[in-house]
Design an enzyme around this catalytic site. Structure first.
Site, mmCIF file in Angstrom:
data_model
loop_
_atom_site.group_PDB
_atom_site.id
_atom_site.type_symbol
_atom_site.label_atom_id
_atom_site.label_comp_id
_atom_site.label_asym_id
_atom_site.label_seq_id
_atom_site.Cartn_x
_atom_site.Cartn_y
_atom_site.Cartn_z
ATOM 1 N N GLU A 1 -3.856 12.206 -12.540
ATOM 2 C CA GLU A 1 -3.409 11.067 -13.397
ATOM 3 C C GLU A 1 -3.556 11.060 -14.742
ATOM 4 O O GLU A 1 -4.837 11.178 -14.911
ATOM 5 C CB GLU A 1 -3.630 9.701 -12.451
ATOM 6 N N THR B 1 1.217 7.683 -15.962
ATOM 7 C CA THR B 1 1.552 5.980 -15.802
ATOM 8 C C THR B 1 2.317 5.768 -17.152
ATOM 9 O O THR B 1 2.847 6.334 -17.961
ATOM 10 C CB THR B 1 0.503 5.947 -16.737
ATOM 11 N N HIS C 1 5.879 6.962 -13.015
ATOM 12 C CA HIS C 1 5.397 6.088 -13.067
ATOM 13 C C HIS C 1 6.957 4.975 -13.220
ATOM 14 O O HIS C 1 6.553 5.249 -15.155
ATOM 15 C CB HIS C 1 3.648 5.573 -13.646
ATOM 16 N N ARG D 1 5.137 -3.205 -9.515
ATOM 17 C CA ARG D 1 5.765 -3.596 -10.245
ATOM 18 C C ARG D 1 5.549 -3.938 -11.835
ATOM 19 O O ARG D 1 6.355 -4.605 -12.562
ATOM 20 C CB ARG D 1 5.064 -5.339 -9.708
ATOM 21 N N GLY D 2 4.055 -3.847 -11.593
ATOM 22 C CA GLY D 2 3.380 -4.139 -13.782
ATOM 23 C C GLY D 2 2.792 -4.864 -13.416
ATOM 24 O O GLY D 2 2.970 -6.206 -12.963
ATOM 25 N N ALA E 1 7.693 -4.839 -6.609
ATOM 26 C CA ALA E 1 7.210 -3.811 -6.378
ATOM 27 C C ALA E 1 7.904 -3.408 -5.455
ATOM 28 O O ALA E 1 8.833 -1.995 -5.325
ATOM 29 C CB ALA E 1 6.091 -3.133 -6.523
ATOM 30 N N HIS F 1 -5.247 -7.397 -4.133
ATOM 31 C CA HIS F 1 -4.153 -7.224 -4.974
ATOM 32 C C HIS F 1 -5.265 -8.430 -5.754
ATOM 33 O O HIS F 1 -5.228 -9.622 -4.586
ATOM 34 C CB HIS F 1 -3.092 -7.231 -5.490
ATOM 35 N N GLN G 1 -17.129 2.659 -20.759
ATOM 36 C CA GLN G 1 -15.938 2.559 -19.122
ATOM 37 C C GLN G 1 -16.917 2.221 -17.928
ATOM 38 O O GLN G 1 -15.981 1.441 -17.078
ATOM 39 C CB GLN G 1 -15.902 4.309 -19.094
HETATM 40 P P1 FAD Z 1 3.273 -5.163 -5.726
HETATM 41 O O1 FAD Z 1 3.370 -4.699 -5.052
HETATM 42 O O2 FAD Z 1 4.825 -5.917 -5.946
HETATM 43 O O3 FAD Z 1 2.311 -6.607 -5.149
HETATM 44 C C1 FAD Z 1 1.595 -7.350 -6.757
HETATM 45 C C2 FAD Z 1 1.144 -8.425 -6.492
HETATM 46 O O4 FAD Z 1 2.231 -9.622 -5.368
HETATM 47 C C3 FAD Z 1 -0.097 -8.221 -4.818
HETATM 48 O O5 FAD Z 1 -0.634 -9.939 -4.771
HETATM 49 C C4 FAD Z 1 0.721 -8.910 -3.336
HETATM 50 O O6 FAD Z 1 0.513 -9.567 -2.416
HETATM 51 C C5 FAD Z 1 1.557 -9.529 -3.704
HETATM 52 N N1 FAD Z 1 3.398 -9.374 -2.882
HETATM 53 C C6 FAD Z 1 4.349 -8.367 -3.259
HETATM 54 N N2 FAD Z 1 5.408 -8.693 -2.538
HETATM 55 C C7 FAD Z 1 5.048 -9.414 -2.536
HETATM 56 C C8 FAD Z 1 5.805 -10.579 -1.717
HETATM 57 N N3 FAD Z 1 7.852 -9.856 -1.389
HETATM 58 N N4 FAD Z 1 5.783 -12.300 -1.680
HETATM 59 C C9 FAD Z 1 5.246 -12.664 -1.628
HETATM 60 N N5 FAD Z 1 3.800 -11.377 -2.167
HETATM 61 C C10 FAD Z 1 4.438 -10.580 -2.626
HETATM 62 N N6 FAD Z 1 0.635 -0.984 -14.010
HETATM 63 C C11 FAD Z 1 1.357 -0.083 -15.369
HETATM 64 O O7 FAD Z 1 1.361 -0.662 -16.371
HETATM 65 N N7 FAD Z 1 1.553 1.163 -15.272
HETATM 66 C C12 FAD Z 1 1.779 1.910 -14.409
HETATM 67 O O8 FAD Z 1 1.628 3.577 -14.986
HETATM 68 C C13 FAD Z 1 0.162 1.800 -13.625
HETATM 69 N N8 FAD Z 1 0.024 2.564 -12.619
HETATM 70 C C14 FAD Z 1 -0.476 2.038 -11.512
HETATM 71 C C15 FAD Z 1 -1.001 3.360 -10.320
HETATM 72 C C16 FAD Z 1 -1.319 2.976 -9.163
HETATM 73 C C17 FAD Z 1 -2.034 3.687 -8.306
HETATM 74 C C18 FAD Z 1 -1.636 1.369 -9.018
HETATM 75 C C19 FAD Z 1 -2.616 0.801 -7.685
HETATM 76 C C20 FAD Z 1 -2.150 0.310 -10.238
HETATM 77 C C21 FAD Z 1 -1.305 1.251 -11.106
HETATM 78 N N9 FAD Z 1 -1.139 0.321 -12.043
HETATM 79 C C22 FAD Z 1 0.503 0.204 -13.062
HETATM 80 C C23 FAD Z 1 -0.946 -1.207 -11.959
HETATM 81 C C24 FAD Z 1 0.045 -2.104 -10.880
HETATM 82 O O9 FAD Z 1 0.683 -2.308 -11.933
HETATM 83 C C25 FAD Z 1 -0.633 -3.511 -10.929
HETATM 84 O O10 FAD Z 1 -1.229 -3.738 -10.201
HETATM 85 C C26 FAD Z 1 0.033 -4.969 -10.321
HETATM 86 O O11 FAD Z 1 -0.876 -5.802 -11.183
HETATM 87 C C27 FAD Z 1 0.635 -5.056 -9.499
HETATM 88 O O12 FAD Z 1 1.603 -3.974 -8.973
HETATM 89 P P2 FAD Z 1 1.885 -3.117 -7.725
HETATM 90 O O13 FAD Z 1 2.895 -1.997 -7.735
HETATM 91 O O14 FAD Z 1 0.872 -3.133 -7.035
HETATM 92 O O15 FAD Z 1 2.595 -5.038 -7.023
#
Ligand code: FAD
Length: 288
Positions: free
Chosen positions: A17, A48, A79, A109-110, A125, A150, A213
């Site tokens: 990454e 990213t 991403h 989601r972000g 997401a 999370h 870090q």
């Molecule tokens: P989601 O899957 O939507 O989950 C977020 C929260 O909502 C969780 O607590 C989940 O339990 C809850 N949730 C999900 N669905 C529901 C529902 N239907 N009802 C109620 N609650 C729900 N961020 C960036 O800005 N840019 C990047 O490039 C980036 N790359 C990443 C790469 C990896 C491998 C990882 C692990 C994270 C990355 N992130 C990045 C961080 C990410 O954006 C954050 O972790 C963000 O807070 C959540 O994103 P998610 O896609 O996991 O969200």
């Protein structure tokens, strides 16, 4: 190529990454770092996406992903976050990615940013995953997962239930948040099985190679830090070279254990450091 096709072939999918440089950093550095990483022949390099309306975020992710795929000949994954985007924004980005021959997206989601109001069209997401699949452009879609839950989730079981909704929306493989205690990852894999989540999971490994870090990790990461990790880093914190070596050795140790336990993939958070990626890749290549 769709990254999903690389899994289940009896090999560990080993990927990197990289993040686009900040606006004030020299852009050439990232191109030479990517070229050096491409020499290591990872399964793919993901780029990213920096959300929050900083301008140019979309362009830099697409530009670097396109460079990796079309100039360096290495598979890529772009991403994409959705919280601050409208459906029209996302549709335009998907068209752009498709036009650049980019076939893989990590749909996120972000993070919530109080300074940047959400667009209020995508809430999770899973909404983005569903939207991407409905467009019918044939993208392979990855989703993020957090082995230790999370940080926003009140409970770990609810988090896995939400993950199940995301996978059912059309996720082809999962990419995990960093962790430093492999037992947490193995417990997570058990929870996935109980929840009938059967897609491949790539394990996120972050080599911690300097004191700053390390301190950030203690402050920000929701990841558990085992005694072995904290003791090693406390011992070498004032010896930068030793600390870097110890951090790389720790990551290699984690990777060997994960491969021995049949992990589907390793996703290395390179922090844009090709020398670190090289040391780790060369140490584990024969095991993949
Ligand atoms: P989601 O899957 O939507 O989950 C977020 C929260 O909502 C969780 O607590 C989940 O339990 C809850 N949730 C999900 N669905 C529901 C529902 N239907 N009802 C109620 N609650 C729900 N961020 C960036 O800005 N840019 C990047 O490039 C980036 N790359 C990443 C790469 C990896 C491998 C990882 C692990 C994270 C990355 N992130 C990045 C961080 C990410 O954006 C954050 O972790 C963000 O807070 C959540 O994103 P998610 O896609 O996991 O969200």
């Amino acid at each position: 190529m769709k990254i999903s096709e690389l899994f289940n072939k009896g090999k560990t999918v080993f990927s990197f990454e990289v993040f686009p440089p900040k606006k004030d950093s020299p852009v050439e550095t990232i191109y030479s770092a990517l070229a050096e990483m491409a020499e290591l022949n990872p399964a793919f390099i993901s780029i990213t996406y920096s959300a929050g309306g900083t301008g140019g975020a979309k362009e830099s992710t697409i530009e670097l992903a396109s460079y990796v795929k079309n100039k360096l000949g290495i598979e890529t994954c772009a991403h994409l976050t959705c919280l601050n985007s409208t459906a029209a924004d996302v549709r335009a980005i998907l068209k752009d990615l498709n036009g650049h021959n980019i076939e893989n997206i990590l749909a996120l989601r972000g993070d919530k940013n109080p300074d940047v109001p959400a667009a209020d069209e995508f809430h999770y997401a899973s909404d983005l995953v569903r939207f991407i699949n409905v467009q019918g452009l044939g993208f392979c879609v990855s989703g993020a997962c957090c082995p230790e839950g999370h940080p926003e989730s009140p409970d770990i079981i609810g988090d896995v239930r939400n993950l199940k909704k995301k996978v059912d929306a059309g996720v082809d493989f999962l990419t995990s948040q960093m962790f430093f205690d492999n037992t947490k990852f193995y417990e997570f894999r058990e929870r996935l099985r109980l929840a009938d989540i059967a897609v491949p999971v790539s394990a996120g490994i972050m080599p911690v190679t300097n004191k700053r870090q390390f301190e950030r990790m203690i402050m920000l990461s929701g990841a558990s830090l085992p005694a072995k990790f904290t003791q090693t880093f406390s011992r070498f914190e004032d010896r930068p070279e030793a600390l870097a070596d110890a951090g790389i050795a720790y990551a290699i140790d984690q990777i060997i254990d994960l491969i021995s336990n049949g992990v589907d993939g390793i996703h290395l958070y390179t922090m844009n450091k090709p020398a670190v990626a090289r040391k780790i890749t060369e140490s584990v290549r024969s095991l993949l």
